[in-house]
Scaffold this motif. Sequence first.
Motif, PDB file in Angstrom:
ATOM      1  N   ARG A   1       0.042  13.881   3.037  1.00 30.36           N
ATOM      2  CA  ARG A   1      -0.280  14.209   4.427  1.00 30.36           C
ATOM      3  C   ARG A   1      -1.520  15.096   4.507  1.00 30.36           C
ATOM      4  NH1 ARG A   1       4.702  16.959   6.728  1.00 30.36           N
ATOM      5  NH2 ARG A   1       3.395  17.110   8.590  1.00 30.36           N
ATOM      6  N   ARG A  39      -4.600  13.030   3.864  1.00 32.48           N
ATOM      7  CA  ARG A  39      -4.963  12.202   5.017  1.00 32.48           C
ATOM      8  C   ARG A  39      -5.597  13.030   6.137  1.00 32.48           C
ATOM      9  NH1 ARG A  39       0.499   8.565   4.964  1.00 32.48           N
ATOM     10  NH2 ARG A  39      -0.037   7.395   3.095  1.00 32.48           N
ATOM     11  N   ARG A  40      -5.233  14.292   6.237  1.00 30.20           N
ATOM     12  CA  ARG A  40      -5.852  15.140   7.255  1.00 30.20           C
ATOM     13  C   ARG A  40      -7.256  15.573   6.840  1.00 30.20           C
ATOM     14  NH1 ARG A  40      -1.573  19.255  10.018  1.00 30.20           N
ATOM     15  NH2 ARG A  40      -0.127  17.663  10.743  1.00 30.20           N
ATOM     16  N   PRO A  73      -9.718  11.657   6.537  1.00 32.47           N
ATOM     17  CA  PRO A  73      -9.034  10.645   7.349  1.00 32.47           C
ATOM     18  C   PRO A  73      -9.417   9.217   6.948  1.00 32.47           C
ATOM     19  CG  PRO A  73     -10.113  12.279   8.745  1.00 32.47           C
ATOM     20  CD  PRO A  73     -10.566  12.521   7.337  1.00 32.47           C
ATOM     21  N   HIS A  74      -8.420   8.374   6.884  1.00 31.74           N
ATOM     22  CA  HIS A  74      -8.631   6.960   6.608  1.00 31.74           C
ATOM     23  C   HIS A  74      -7.471   6.183   7.220  1.00 31.74           C
ATOM     24  CE1 HIS A  74      -6.659   8.996   3.253  1.00 31.74           C
ATOM     25  NE2 HIS A  74      -5.957   7.906   3.077  1.00 31.74           N
ATOM     26  N   LYS A  75      -7.646   4.870   7.345  1.00 35.31           N
ATOM     27  CA  LYS A  75      -6.658   4.050   8.045  1.00 35.31           C
ATOM     28  C   LYS A  75      -6.365   2.781   7.264  1.00 35.31           C
ATOM     29  CE  LYS A  75      -8.390   5.399  12.560  1.00 35.31           C
ATOM     30  NZ  LYS A  75      -9.018   4.952  13.787  1.00 35.31           N
ATOM     31  N   GLY A  76      -5.436   2.041   7.800  1.00 32.89           N
ATOM     32  CA  GLY A  76      -5.185   0.677   7.386  1.00 32.89           C
ATOM     33  C   GLY A  76      -4.689   0.479   5.976  1.00 32.89           C
ATOM     34  N   VAL A  83      -4.056   3.541   3.547  1.00 32.48           N
ATOM     35  CA  VAL A  83      -2.837   4.292   3.854  1.00 32.48           C
ATOM     36  C   VAL A  83      -1.619   3.521   3.355  1.00 32.48           C
ATOM     37  CG1 VAL A  83      -1.392   5.151   5.739  1.00 32.48           C
ATOM     38  CG2 VAL A  83      -3.850   5.520   5.800  1.00 32.48           C
ATOM     39  N   SER A  84      -1.628   2.221   3.552  1.00 36.57           N
ATOM     40  CA  SER A  84      -0.513   1.394   3.087  1.00 36.57           C
ATOM     41  C   SER A  84      -0.394   1.430   1.569  1.00 36.57           C
ATOM     42  CB  SER A  84      -0.689  -0.048   3.552  1.00 36.57           C
ATOM     43  OG  SER A  84      -0.685  -0.109   4.945  1.00 36.57           O
ATOM     44  N   ASP A  94       1.076   4.780   0.568  1.00 34.36           N
ATOM     45  CA  ASP A  94       2.516   4.806   0.807  1.00 34.36           C
ATOM     46  C   ASP A  94       3.269   3.972  -0.225  1.00 34.36           C
ATOM     47  OD1 ASP A  94       2.509   6.559   2.924  1.00 34.36           O
ATOM     48  OD2 ASP A  94       2.394   4.976   4.441  1.00 34.36           O
TER      49      ASP A  94
END
Length: 155
Positions: free
Chosen positions: A26, A29-30, A33-36, A39-40, A43
């Motif tokens: 966490r 990610r703060r 920042p990144h997406k999609g 992040v998958s 996880d």
Amino acid sequence: MSEENVFLLYAFFSGILITSVYDILRIWRRVLPHKGLLVSLEDLAFWIFCALYIFGLMHRESNGSLRWFAVIGALAGMLLYKKTVSGLLVRYISLILCRVRDILCTAMGFCLRPVGRAGHAASGAVGRLLKKCRIFCKNRLKNYKKLLKIKLKKL
């Protein structure tokens, strides 16, 4: 009886460890920042780590059999950590790291400013070259796709 108590303690601390590892994710990610997809993938790697870690704990401590008191102990460790220190750690560590990131970016921008000004004139030519390269590759791929369709129709 004491072996079960030690196993319960291991499970409790395992719950704390798993939740703290997720807090590190966490914070990451703060700060960046990144997406999609990324992040998958993060996880997925986290859950694979958790599965292997818990499997190793169960295998080592109870010969692979699932003990419900261990599951409850791990959940209790997760809940205690989450309700006490998790929010504060994530908030303040990410705040500190974001400040450090901002300071470093500002310093790098200041140091690289002369290079940027000198390279600005050349950037137009480089941009045009990259655009031509992209168009060439796109057209080439279209041609290969058409050829592949023709070959498949013949089969």
